[in-house]
Scaffold this motif. Structure first.
Motif, PDB file in Angstrom:
ATOM      1  N   GLU A   1      -8.785  50.926 -16.955  1.00 12.14           N
ATOM      2  CA  GLU A   1      -8.305  52.302 -16.849  1.00 12.14           C
ATOM      3  C   GLU A   1      -6.969  52.463 -17.561  1.00 12.14           C
ATOM      4  O   GLU A   1      -6.705  53.486 -18.200  1.00 12.14           O
ATOM      5  CB  GLU A   1      -8.169  52.694 -15.380  1.00 12.14           C
ATOM      6  N   LEU A   2      -6.113  51.454 -17.452  1.00 12.65           N
ATOM      7  CA  LEU A   2      -4.840  51.498 -18.161  1.00 12.65           C
ATOM      8  C   LEU A   2      -5.067  51.483 -19.666  1.00 12.65           C
ATOM      9  O   LEU A   2      -4.403  52.204 -20.416  1.00 12.65           O
ATOM     10  CB  LEU A   2      -3.966  50.309 -17.746  1.00 12.65           C
ATOM     11  N   VAL A   3      -6.014  50.658 -20.106  1.00 11.18           N
ATOM     12  CA  VAL A   3      -6.322  50.562 -21.533  1.00 11.18           C
ATOM     13  C   VAL A   3      -6.795  51.905 -22.065  1.00 11.18           C
ATOM     14  O   VAL A   3      -6.440  52.325 -23.171  1.00 11.18           O
ATOM     15  CB  VAL A   3      -7.377  49.459 -21.771  1.00 11.18           C
ATOM     16  N   GLU A   4      -7.612  52.603 -21.275  1.00  9.89           N
ATOM     17  CA  GLU A   4      -8.125  53.898 -21.703  1.00  9.89           C
ATOM     18  C   GLU A   4      -7.006  54.905 -21.925  1.00  9.89           C
ATOM     19  O   GLU A   4      -7.155  55.866 -22.692  1.00  9.89           O
ATOM     20  CB  GLU A   4      -9.111  54.431 -20.661  1.00  9.89           C
ATOM     21  N   LYS A   5      -5.874  54.698 -21.285  1.00  5.28           N
ATOM     22  CA  LYS A   5      -4.728  55.589 -21.444  1.00  5.28           C
ATOM     23  C   LYS A   5      -3.786  55.122 -22.549  1.00  5.28           C
ATOM     24  O   LYS A   5      -2.692  55.659 -22.711  1.00  5.28           O
ATOM     25  CB  LYS A   5      -3.964  55.681 -20.115  1.00  5.28           C
ATOM     26  N   GLY A   6      -4.213  54.113 -23.311  1.00  3.52           N
ATOM     27  CA  GLY A   6      -3.410  53.628 -24.426  1.00  3.52           C
ATOM     28  C   GLY A   6      -2.238  52.775 -24.024  1.00  3.52           C
ATOM     29  O   GLY A   6      -1.274  52.627 -24.786  1.00  3.52           O
ATOM     30  N   ARG A   7      -2.299  52.200 -22.841  1.00  2.43           N
ATOM     31  CA  ARG A   7      -1.184  51.394 -22.354  1.00  2.43           C
ATOM     32  C   ARG A   7      -1.427  49.907 -22.557  1.00  2.43           C
ATOM     33  O   ARG A   7      -2.546  49.461 -22.703  1.00  2.43           O
ATOM     34  CB  ARG A   7      -0.946  51.679 -20.866  1.00  2.43           C
ATOM     35  N   MET A   8      -0.356  49.198 -22.518  1.00  6.09           N
ATOM     36  CA  MET A   8      -0.445  47.744 -22.541  1.00  6.09           C
ATOM     37  C   MET A   8      -0.680  47.244 -21.121  1.00  6.09           C
ATOM     38  O   MET A   8      -0.151  47.805 -20.157  1.00  6.09           O
ATOM     39  CB  MET A   8       0.865  47.183 -23.084  1.00  6.09           C
ATOM     40  N   VAL A   9      -1.484  46.195 -20.979  1.00  2.96           N
ATOM     41  CA  VAL A   9      -1.700  45.599 -19.668  1.00  2.96           C
ATOM     42  C   VAL A   9      -1.542  44.094 -19.788  1.00  2.96           C
ATOM     43  O   VAL A   9      -2.024  43.478 -20.741  1.00  2.96           O
ATOM     44  CB  VAL A   9      -3.086  45.965 -19.094  1.00  2.96           C
ATOM     45  N   ILE A  10      -0.794  43.517 -18.859  1.00  6.43           N
ATOM     46  CA  ILE A  10      -0.600  42.065 -18.833  1.00  6.43           C
ATOM     47  C   ILE A  10      -1.667  41.455 -17.935  1.00  6.43           C
ATOM     48  O   ILE A  10      -1.787  41.832 -16.772  1.00  6.43           O
ATOM     49  CB  ILE A  10       0.808  41.704 -18.306  1.00  6.43           C
ATOM     50  N   VAL A  11      -2.436  40.540 -18.482  1.00  8.32           N
ATOM     51  CA  VAL A  11      -3.471  39.838 -17.719  1.00  8.32           C
ATOM     52  C   VAL A  11      -3.237  38.341 -17.883  1.00  8.32           C
ATOM     53  O   VAL A  11      -3.194  37.830 -18.999  1.00  8.32           O
ATOM     54  CB  VAL A  11      -4.886  40.203 -18.208  1.00  8.32           C
ATOM     55  N   TYR A  12      -3.087  37.652 -16.758  1.00  6.08           N
ATOM     56  CA  TYR A  12      -2.907  36.198 -16.789  1.00  6.08           C
ATOM     57  C   TYR A  12      -4.278  35.537 -16.840  1.00  6.08           C
ATOM     58  O   TYR A  12      -4.992  35.525 -15.827  1.00  6.08           O
ATOM     59  CB  TYR A  12      -2.148  35.723 -15.547  1.00  6.08           C
ATOM     60  N   PRO A  13      -4.668  34.968 -17.963  1.00  6.14           N
ATOM     61  CA  PRO A  13      -6.015  34.404 -18.058  1.00  6.14           C
ATOM     62  C   PRO A  13      -6.241  33.183 -17.178  1.00  6.14           C
ATOM     63  O   PRO A  13      -7.389  32.861 -16.860  1.00  6.14           O
ATOM     64  CB  PRO A  13      -6.153  34.049 -19.551  1.00  6.14           C
ATOM     65  N   GLU A  14      -5.164  32.507 -16.754  1.00  9.22           N
ATOM     66  CA  GLU A  14      -5.360  31.378 -15.852  1.00  9.22           C
ATOM     67  C   GLU A  14      -5.767  31.853 -14.459  1.00  9.22           C
ATOM     68  O   GLU A  14      -6.339  31.088 -13.687  1.00  9.22           O
ATOM     69  CB  GLU A  14      -4.082  30.540 -15.773  1.00  9.22           C
ATOM     70  N   GLY A  15      -5.440  33.083 -14.121  1.00  9.66           N
ATOM     71  CA  GLY A  15      -5.852  33.654 -12.848  1.00  9.66           C
ATOM     72  C   GLY A  15      -4.980  33.283 -11.672  1.00  9.66           C
ATOM     73  O   GLY A  15      -4.911  34.012 -10.689  1.00  9.66           O
ATOM     74  N   SER A  16      -4.306  32.163 -11.736  1.00  9.70           N
ATOM     75  CA  SER A  16      -3.393  31.719 -10.684  1.00  9.70           C
ATOM     76  C   SER A  16      -2.403  30.760 -11.319  1.00  9.70           C
ATOM     77  O   SER A  16      -2.495  30.448 -12.516  1.00  9.70           O
ATOM     78  CB  SER A  16      -4.158  31.039  -9.540  1.00  9.70           C
ATOM     79  N   LEU A  17      -1.439  30.286 -10.538  1.00 13.59           N
ATOM     80  CA  LEU A  17      -0.461  29.339 -11.081  1.00 13.59           C
ATOM     81  C   LEU A  17      -1.178  28.101 -11.608  1.00 13.59           C
ATOM     82  O   LEU A  17      -2.081  27.574 -10.966  1.00 13.59           O
ATOM     83  CB  LEU A  17       0.537  28.916 -10.003  1.00 13.59           C
ATOM     84  N   THR A  18      -0.766  27.641 -12.769  1.00 17.37           N
ATOM     85  CA  THR A  18      -1.387  26.459 -13.337  1.00 17.37           C
ATOM     86  C   THR A  18      -1.285  25.276 -12.375  1.00 17.37           C
ATOM     87  O   THR A  18      -0.273  25.097 -11.694  1.00 17.37           O
ATOM     88  CB  THR A  18      -0.743  26.076 -14.678  1.00 17.37           C
ATOM     89  N   ARG A  19      -2.335  24.494 -12.326  1.00 17.30           N
ATOM     90  CA  ARG A  19      -2.333  23.271 -11.518  1.00 17.30           C
ATOM     91  C   ARG A  19      -1.936  22.051 -12.349  1.00 17.30           C
ATOM     92  O   ARG A  19      -1.855  20.945 -11.833  1.00 17.30           O
ATOM     93  CB  ARG A  19      -3.715  23.033 -10.901  1.00 17.30           C
ATOM     94  N   ASP A  20      -1.738  22.257 -13.630  1.00 16.34           N
ATOM     95  CA  ASP A  20      -1.365  21.136 -14.492  1.00 16.34           C
ATOM     96  C   ASP A  20      -0.055  20.531 -13.988  1.00 16.34           C
ATOM     97  O   ASP A  20       0.924  21.250 -13.771  1.00 16.34           O
ATOM     98  CB  ASP A  20      -1.199  21.609 -15.931  1.00 16.34           C
ATOM     99  N   PRO A  21      -0.004  19.215 -13.797  1.00 15.47           N
ATOM    100  CA  PRO A  21       1.208  18.580 -13.240  1.00 15.47           C
ATOM    101  C   PRO A  21       2.455  18.827 -14.070  1.00 15.47           C
ATOM    102  O   PRO A  21       3.563  18.860 -13.539  1.00 15.47           O
ATOM    103  CB  PRO A  21       0.844  17.091 -13.205  1.00 15.47           C
ATOM    104  N   ASP A  22       2.295  19.019 -15.383  1.00 14.39           N
ATOM    105  CA  ASP A  22       3.434  19.227 -16.262  1.00 14.39           C
ATOM    106  C   ASP A  22       3.619  20.679 -16.680  1.00 14.39           C
ATOM    107  O   ASP A  22       4.326  20.975 -17.654  1.00 14.39           O
ATOM    108  CB  ASP A  22       3.289  18.345 -17.508  1.00 14.39           C
ATOM    109  N   LEU A  23       2.972  21.577 -15.955  1.00 13.59           N
ATOM    110  CA  LEU A  23       3.126  23.018 -16.140  1.00 13.59           C
ATOM    111  C   LEU A  23       2.553  23.547 -17.457  1.00 13.59           C
ATOM    112  O   LEU A  23       2.912  24.653 -17.901  1.00 13.59           O
ATOM    113  CB  LEU A  23       4.599  23.448 -16.015  1.00 13.59           C
ATOM    114  N   TRP A  24       1.654  22.784 -18.085  1.00 10.12           N
ATOM    115  CA  TRP A  24       0.958  23.312 -19.245  1.00 10.12           C
ATOM    116  C   TRP A  24      -0.115  24.291 -18.784  1.00 10.12           C
ATOM    117  O   TRP A  24      -0.607  24.197 -17.646  1.00 10.12           O
ATOM    118  CB  TRP A  24       0.305  22.182 -20.045  1.00 10.12           C
ATOM    119  N   PRO A  25      -0.505  25.239 -19.633  1.00 11.15           N
ATOM    120  CA  PRO A  25      -1.593  26.155 -19.244  1.00 11.15           C
ATOM    121  C   PRO A  25      -2.860  25.385 -18.903  1.00 11.15           C
ATOM    122  O   PRO A  25      -3.205  24.402 -19.568  1.00 11.15           O
ATOM    123  CB  PRO A  25      -1.794  27.016 -20.492  1.00 11.15           C
ATOM    124  N   MET A  26      -3.555  25.831 -17.859  1.00 11.66           N
ATOM    125  CA  MET A  26      -4.803  25.183 -17.469  1.00 11.66           C
ATOM    126  C   MET A  26      -5.994  25.982 -18.014  1.00 11.66           C
ATOM    127  O   MET A  26      -5.832  26.910 -18.822  1.00 11.66           O
ATOM    128  CB  MET A  26      -4.889  25.035 -15.958  1.00 11.66           C
TER     129      MET A  26
END
Length: 229
Positions: A94-119
């Protein structure tokens, strides 16, 4: 009121700020390793000329100051249970339809990687981009862990912390355009996105990212707090 106070405790260093589109709809997809990431990237987006809208775990709205900022800036709370991930995607569209930017975290939750790399990522960000024909732009930040470490409950602003933020080039999704958006296509595109985000994190850390993304299901970890599907 919040921004001046935030600026007293957090200094930003921006890398390639010119890559942030100044008009039109797009998905911004950053890495995710601290509960305070939405505020870090929300303020960063504001500094770079775009009003942020993003999906944030409902629990974040209960954090003092952070919750106030999220509510006042019109962010989308996402509950953990049920079909919340699909409802979140619809809200983002719905935000996209209004021409807005939307932030989406593709990991979905905090990374579980022990060294904080993207999972390993989930498909929500690329699904929105492919369905709506808009760019998805990878981004990364580093230094947020000094403000609020992963799984911590308290923030630390003093002495003043420095956060590096880098904006990537729009992800090349041409190989997937016109194809059925089945699971194989979405997973392949998501893998490309996570590789791009990891490369940006590596640039900020001056380290090569791991060749393979951390997969919680392979390490007996339960994924919670999804922000996309």
């Amino acid at each position: 009121m919040v921004l001046p106070i935030w600026s007293l405790g957090v200094k930003y260093r921006f890398h390639h700020p010119e890559r942030m589109p100044q008009a039109g709809a797009f998905v911004l997809s950053p890495n995710h390793y601290s509960e305070i990431d939405p505020i870090v990237m929300g303020v960063a987006s504001w500094h770079l000329g775009r009003l942020p809208r993003f999906l944030a775990k409902a629990s974040l709205f209960k954090i003092p100051v952070a919750g106030w900022f999220l509510r006042r800036s019109g962010q989308i709370p996402v509950e953990r249970a049920g079909s919340s991930s699909h409802a979140a995607i619809r809200a983002a569209e719905e935000l996209v339809e209004k021409g807005r930017m939307v932030i989406v975290y593709p990991e979905g939750s905090l990374t579980r990687d022990p060294d904080l790399w993207p999972m390993r990522g989930k498909t929500g960000a690329v699904r929105i981009a492919l369905e709506r024909g808009i760019p998805v732009i990878p981004a990364a930040h580093w230094g947020t862990q000094q403000i609020m470490p992963r799984y911590a409950k308290k923030v630390s602003f003093f002495p003043r912390k420095t956060v590096d933020v880098i904006i990537g080039e729009p992800l090349d999704l041409s190989a997937y355009e016109g194809k059925p958006l089945d699971q194989a296509t979405l997973l392949a595109a998501t893998n490309d996105l996570m590789n791009a985000i990891a490369a940006l994190v590596g640039e900020l850390r001056d380290q090569p990212p791991p060749a393979e993304r951390w997969d919680p299901t392979k390490h007996g970890q339960k994924e919670t707090g999804r922000l996309d599907g």
